[in-house]
Design an enzyme around this catalytic site. Structure first.
Site: not given
Ligand SMILES: *Cc1c(COP(=O)(O)O)cnc(C)c1O
Length: 366
Positions: A102, A177, A201
């Site tokens: 990511w 993030d 998540k």
């Molecule tokens: C799932 C995830 C993403 C991408 O998320 P989207 O909402 O599908 O764009 C980005 N960073 C992390 C750490 C993730 O787990």
């Protein structure tokens, strides 16, 4: 009706109590004779839902009053682009810690829009341990430092909050993030400048993105920033510049209520998550058949990847686990093997069932 245990990395499990409440309110929300999905986002009913969700997330995370909480769309991936737009009004180069897939995507998007400097990387150790603070070397023109608190695919989690220190001792904003670890336990929001997370998540259903931003950072957007990308515009409009994802917002609010009232807050959630992860890693470490390569201090509590000693057994493992009501254990397509995501809504009984299955599978097939 049977609800199986869902170990999906995202969209992920939701608390059964939340889904039941949503079902009760589906056709007739609080006697108003319509569904939340059918309400105007400007109606008094929906505005109350939205405000309650914000108040609850502020309370759960103890968000200081000089931070804004935004409910946006586009997922965490859109934040990869929104950050350079919103933070580079005075120039500079975004700096990144690279610890997994990511982070790599965030870096690629930044390179495309504004350049990027990798201030520290886990590449040399095969993405199995995070860089230490002393390994982080910012560029002299660093505009901010971005990192991924928990790399969802590799199962690699920071055990500390990095600081964006320049050589002269001054600080740059730290952007995190937190998509796959937010709300898994208490955090000190004041150590971050921007936190963002896709909802699917650990917050609620897909379609919503939570952004927590210190209010002075709303003044740094590049002039060409598209309106829908602009944090300041979103903050001024209460995240309703256009139609927000109302149902995701409502369901996320129910999850916040569940965390407060059923779980008892983030400290209780933290203890439960510690227990769940410890049980699964213990099983992986004790069984000859399974292994996880991550340095112990950086093992993710939320996403536990593991491989079987003989990958010819992968198919049988997946088929039999599914038959046992343990869903979505297949690892990410880019890395293979298995992965069990143990987000907040995965009950401890689900982890117990998984451990029992894994032990039994080894006994029969090992
Ligand atoms: C799932 C995830 C993403 C991408 O998320 P989207 O909402 O599908 O764009 C980005 N960073 C992390 C750490 C993730 O787990």
């Amino acid at each position: 009706m049977t609800r199986h245990y869902n170990f999906c990395a995202g969209p992920a499990a939701l608390p059964a109590a939340v889904l039941e409440r949503a079902r009760e309110e589906l056709l007739d929300y609080h006697g108003r004779g319509l569904s939340v999905m059918e309400m105007s986002h400007r109606s008094a009913e929906f505005v109350a839902i939205a405000e309650q969700a914000e108040a609850d997330v502020r309370e759960l995370l103890a968000v200081p009053s000089n931070y804004r909480v935004l409910f946006l769309q586009g997922g965490a991936s859109m934040q990869f682009a929104m950050l350079p737009y919103n933070l580079l009004g005075q120039g500079g180069t975004p700096n990144y810690l690279y610890t997994g897939i990511w982070g790599k995507k965030a870096i690629a998007e930044s390179r495309h829009l504004a350049g990027a400097h990798v201030a520290a990387s886990s590449e040399a150790n095969g993405l199995t341990a995070v860089p230490r603070q002393d390994d982080i070397v910012l560029s002299s023109d660093a505009a901010y430092l971005h990192y991924t608190s928990n790399e969802t695919i590799g199962g690699l989690e920071f055990d500390y909050v990095p600081e964006g220190r320049l050589a002269d001792g001054s600080r740059v904003p730290v952007v995190c993030d937190m998509s796959s670890s937010i709300l898994s336990g208490p955090i000190d929001v004041s150590r971050f400048d921007i936190i963002y997370a896709g909802a699917q998540k650990n917050i609620g259903p897909a379609g919503l993105t939570l952004v927590i931003v210190r209010d002075d950072l709303l003044e740094r957007a590049r002039p060409e920033t598209p309106t829908m990308f602009n944090y300041k515009v979103m903050a001024e409009h209460g995240s309703m510049y256009n139609t927000p994802p109302t149902y995701s917002w409502y369901l996320s609010g129910l999850v916040f209520q569940w965390l407060k009232h059923e779980i008892g807050g983030l400290e209780a959630m933290d203890a439960l998550n510690d227990r769940k992860a410890a049980k699964l890693y213990a099983a992986i470490d004790q069984c000859e058949m399974y292994s996880n390569p991550i340095a112990k201090a950086n093992r993710s509590r939320m996403n536990v990847p593991f491989v079987l000693a003989d990958d010819r057994l992968d198919k049988a493992f997946l088929a039999e686990s599914e038959e046992a009501g343990l869903l979505n254990l297949k690892g990410h397509r880019s890395v293979g093997g298995m992965r069990a995501s143990l987000y907040n809504a995965v009950p401890e009984a689900g982890v117990d069932a998984l451990v029992d299955f894994m032990t039994d599978f080894e006994r029969r097939r090992g």
